[in-house]
Write an enzyme that holds these catalytic residues in place. Sequence first.
Site, PDB file in Angstrom:
ATOM      1  N   GLU A   5       0.819  -1.216   0.000  1.00 15.74           N
ATOM      2  CA  GLU A   5       0.000   0.000   0.000  1.00 15.74           C
ATOM      3  C   GLU A   5       0.854   1.269   0.000  1.00 15.74           C
ATOM      4  O   GLU A   5       1.093   1.865   1.052  1.00 15.74           O
ATOM      5  CB  GLU A   5      -0.950   0.025   1.208  1.00 15.74           C
ATOM      6  CG  GLU A   5      -1.881   1.228   1.190  1.00 15.74           C
ATOM      7  CD  GLU A   5      -2.741   1.368   2.444  1.00 15.74           C
ATOM      8  OE1 GLU A   5      -3.663   2.198   2.428  1.00 15.74           O
ATOM      9  OE2 GLU A   5      -2.474   0.662   3.433  1.00 15.74           O
ATOM     10  N   LYS A  44      -2.793  -2.027  -2.871  1.00 11.10           N
ATOM     11  CA  LYS A  44      -3.826  -1.124  -2.362  1.00 11.10           C
ATOM     12  C   LYS A  44      -3.383   0.292  -2.697  1.00 11.10           C
ATOM     13  O   LYS A  44      -2.380   0.789  -2.161  1.00 11.10           O
ATOM     14  CB  LYS A  44      -4.033  -1.294  -0.862  1.00 11.10           C
ATOM     15  CG  LYS A  44      -5.130  -0.387  -0.294  1.00 11.10           C
ATOM     16  CD  LYS A  44      -5.505  -0.758   1.134  1.00 11.10           C
ATOM     17  CE  LYS A  44      -6.570   0.180   1.682  1.00 11.10           C
ATOM     18  NZ  LYS A  44      -7.037  -0.204   3.024  1.00 11.10           N
TER      19      LYS A  44
END
Length: 293
Positions: A175, A212
Amino acid sequence: MSKAEQREQMSNGAGFIAALDQSGGSTPKALALYGVEASDYSSDEEMFGEIQKMRARIILADDFTKAKVIGAILFERTLGEEIDGRKVADYLWSQKGIVPFLKIDKGLEDQANGVQMMKPIPGLAETLAKADGVFGTKERSVIHEANSEGIAAVVAQQFDVAREVVAAGMVPIVEPEVNINSSTKAEAEDILKAEILKNLDQLDEGQDIMLKLTIPNKANLFDELADHPRVVRVVALSGGYSTEQACDLLNQNGKMIASFSRALTEGLSKQQSEAEFNAALGGNIDKIFRASV
């Protein structure tokens, strides 16, 4: 637990990932939005107890099932908590059919080169070894500016951690968030995509990850990442957008599904009756589901 069944759900399941991983830094704000003020608790233990009650209320809600929610990200402390006599990760999968993930990062370093790297993650191997019933992990960095050197460093660090997670038999969610308020957001996303592709191409067969990412300014920018053989799924963070905004933007990106936190809990309150709470949560779940499929 069937890893193959969970892998299939994460690869092809219709729905989204709920981010229920509020940590020590983000918990006070999350509780305040939920109607629990700092004056309502007097220690970290009581604070974490309040956020666990909120998580449990969400997880126990009728609409919180694999029909629309295919995965959920948990805070490390949550692994030791129970719902109806079962550990939370086990409850999610065995009772709800939802794949559990674990947030493993320990927060962010101070900003340098336009980014915030992850702080060191001491004892990661031990944490992964103890994460019973958990399918994968999630680790977050933040990009504030279109700084090529900083973004390259963030992505390299993320992939170093990802390799350790893969070696432990789990699937990491990488992420590298781009700040939605950055004046160079679009440029940063172009640099980020190139760096991720470079690092993906260096992974061996079987070293599969998830991504993400902030919903990009340019619709479908990350389709090439979603199609990469080393990528299980690309999911989107809400990044401070309202539920409505986040869902509208996500609708423009056909190969991303949601992994929302604040947008999922928008409008929820401790003071609501069960009917009011379930209606508000159900409405959020439905909006995010529709944007994800």
